[in-house]
Scaffold this motif. Structure first.
Motif, PDB file in Angstrom:
ATOM      1  N   ASN A  77       0.820  -1.212   0.000  1.00 40.96           N
ATOM      2  CA  ASN A  77       0.000   0.000   0.000  1.00 40.96           C
ATOM      3  C   ASN A  77       0.854   1.261   0.000  1.00 40.96           C
ATOM      4  O   ASN A  77       2.026   1.259   0.381  1.00 40.96           O
ATOM      5  CB  ASN A  77      -0.960   0.020   1.192  1.00 40.96           C
ATOM      6  N   TRP A  78       0.215   2.318  -0.430  1.00 36.54           N
ATOM      7  CA  TRP A  78       0.788   3.672  -0.416  1.00 36.54           C
ATOM      8  C   TRP A  78      -0.119   4.520   0.453  1.00 36.54           C
ATOM      9  O   TRP A  78      -1.347   4.387   0.414  1.00 36.54           O
ATOM     10  CB  TRP A  78       0.831   4.235  -1.835  1.00 36.54           C
ATOM     11  N   THR A  79       0.477   5.405   1.243  1.00 34.35           N
ATOM     12  CA  THR A  79      -0.354   6.180   2.152  1.00 34.35           C
ATOM     13  C   THR A  79       0.158   7.602   2.320  1.00 34.35           C
ATOM     14  O   THR A  79       1.339   7.894   2.118  1.00 34.35           O
ATOM     15  CB  THR A  79      -0.432   5.484   3.527  1.00 34.35           C
ATOM     16  N   ILE A  80      -0.783   8.489   2.652  1.00 35.24           N
ATOM     17  CA  ILE A  80      -0.513   9.885   2.957  1.00 35.24           C
ATOM     18  C   ILE A  80      -1.320  10.219   4.212  1.00 35.24           C
ATOM     19  O   ILE A  80      -2.087   9.377   4.685  1.00 35.24           O
ATOM     20  CB  ILE A  80      -0.906  10.810   1.776  1.00 35.24           C
ATOM     21  N   PRO A  81      -1.183  11.392   4.791  1.00 40.84           N
ATOM     22  CA  PRO A  81      -1.961  11.701   5.994  1.00 40.84           C
ATOM     23  C   PRO A  81      -3.468  11.650   5.739  1.00 40.84           C
ATOM     24  O   PRO A  81      -3.947  11.956   4.643  1.00 40.84           O
ATOM     25  CB  PRO A  81      -1.515  13.127   6.349  1.00 40.84           C
ATOM     26  N   ALA A  82      -4.210  11.284   6.755  1.00 42.10           N
ATOM     27  CA  ALA A  82      -5.671  11.250   6.664  1.00 42.10           C
ATOM     28  C   ALA A  82      -6.251  12.640   6.903  1.00 42.10           C
ATOM     29  O   ALA A  82      -5.743  13.404   7.725  1.00 42.10           O
ATOM     30  CB  ALA A  82      -6.241  10.286   7.697  1.00 42.10           C
ATOM     31  N   LEU A  83      -7.293  12.936   6.155  1.00 36.99           N
ATOM     32  CA  LEU A  83      -8.124  14.141   6.286  1.00 36.99           C
ATOM     33  C   LEU A  83      -7.385  15.427   5.930  1.00 36.99           C
ATOM     34  O   LEU A  83      -7.685  16.053   4.917  1.00 36.99           O
ATOM     35  CB  LEU A  83      -8.713  14.248   7.695  1.00 36.99           C
TER      36      LEU A  83
END
Length: 247
Positions: free
Chosen positions: A34-40
């Protein structure tokens, strides 16, 4: 071939993360990367505030990615670093991501785009669409609340190796149509079955490969469950939208 991916020069100096694709505990069991960035939303170290989930609605009040280990300083820093890389060196980010996706371990496998965050701009979604088309041997999937953005940029010519599901609980729930693949978060498994949905608890890939509509059991986070009040995200959002229309 990487020239196909380039669309903008570097505009700021940004530290390059050592690796872009990772595996959290749950996805590792299924060999999903997976790839992720900050939520909201997040405030970067230079003061910029970036909304990473612009269509978020009630989901923001019960977001698993704003709880627990996601709040550890090292995790926050890494997610912010990922986001800054996308914003400040999109060409470098695309080259590195394309190189990582070329690894044999990803051939025929699955990449979940966003363990946290969403497709926050047209430009960002377009970069992902180019990467997906550039690596046809890799499968990609995502949950998203960016319904109108997907209508414009994805649905006219969707890549064959990309699947997505519209997840309820956002400000664009009203744009979801019959026939769309949808997911809703429920208080528990019993509520999923009672609503006639199909649980994806056994495998995250059921969200895009299993029977629909898709039900997701809420994380066992007491304060979030209290806020849900026994409702699904779809019901909760509908109640909020109705209150707003009545003002």
């Amino acid at each position: 071939m990487t020239a196909v991916l380039l669309d903008a020069p570097q505009v700021r100096r940004v530290r390059r993360p050592p690796r872009l694709l990772t595996q959290n505990t749950e996805l590792r069991e299924e060999n999903i990367w997976n790839w992720t960035i900050p939520a909201l939303a997040t405030r970067l170290w230079d003061g910029r505030v970036v909304k990473t989930c612009p269509a978020a609605g009630v989901c923001a009040q019960a977001c698993y990615a704003r709880n627990g280990t996601y709040n550890f300083p090292g995790v926050v820093q890494r997610h912010q670093q990922n986001l800054a890389y996308v914003l400040d060196n999109p060409a470098g980010w695309q080259r590195q991501m394309a190189a990582e996706l070329a690894h044999p371990r990803h051939r025929g496998g699955w990449i979940r785009i966003h363990d946290a965050g969403d497709f926050f701009s047209d430009r960002y979604l377009s970069m992902w669409l180019r990467l997906i088309a550039f690596r046809p041997a890799v499968n990609f999937y995502a949950y998203t609340k960016e319904v109108s953005r997907f209508r414009r940029l994805v649905e006219p010519a969707p890549p064959r190796n990309f699947r997505w599901v519209f997840s309820y609980g956002g400000n664009e729930d009203h744009l979801i149509r019959p026939g769309d693949r949808v997911a809703d978060v429920f208080p528990d498994e019993a509520a999923i079955l009672s609503a006639g949905y199909h649980s994806q608890d056994a495998s995250d890939l059921l969200a895009v490969l299993g029977p629909a509509p898709v039900g997701i059991p809420a994380n066992n986070i007491p304060q979030f469950k209290r806020r849900m009040g026994g409702r699904s995200f779809r019901q909760w959002q509908a109640e909020r939208d109705a209150r707003r229309r009545g003002r």
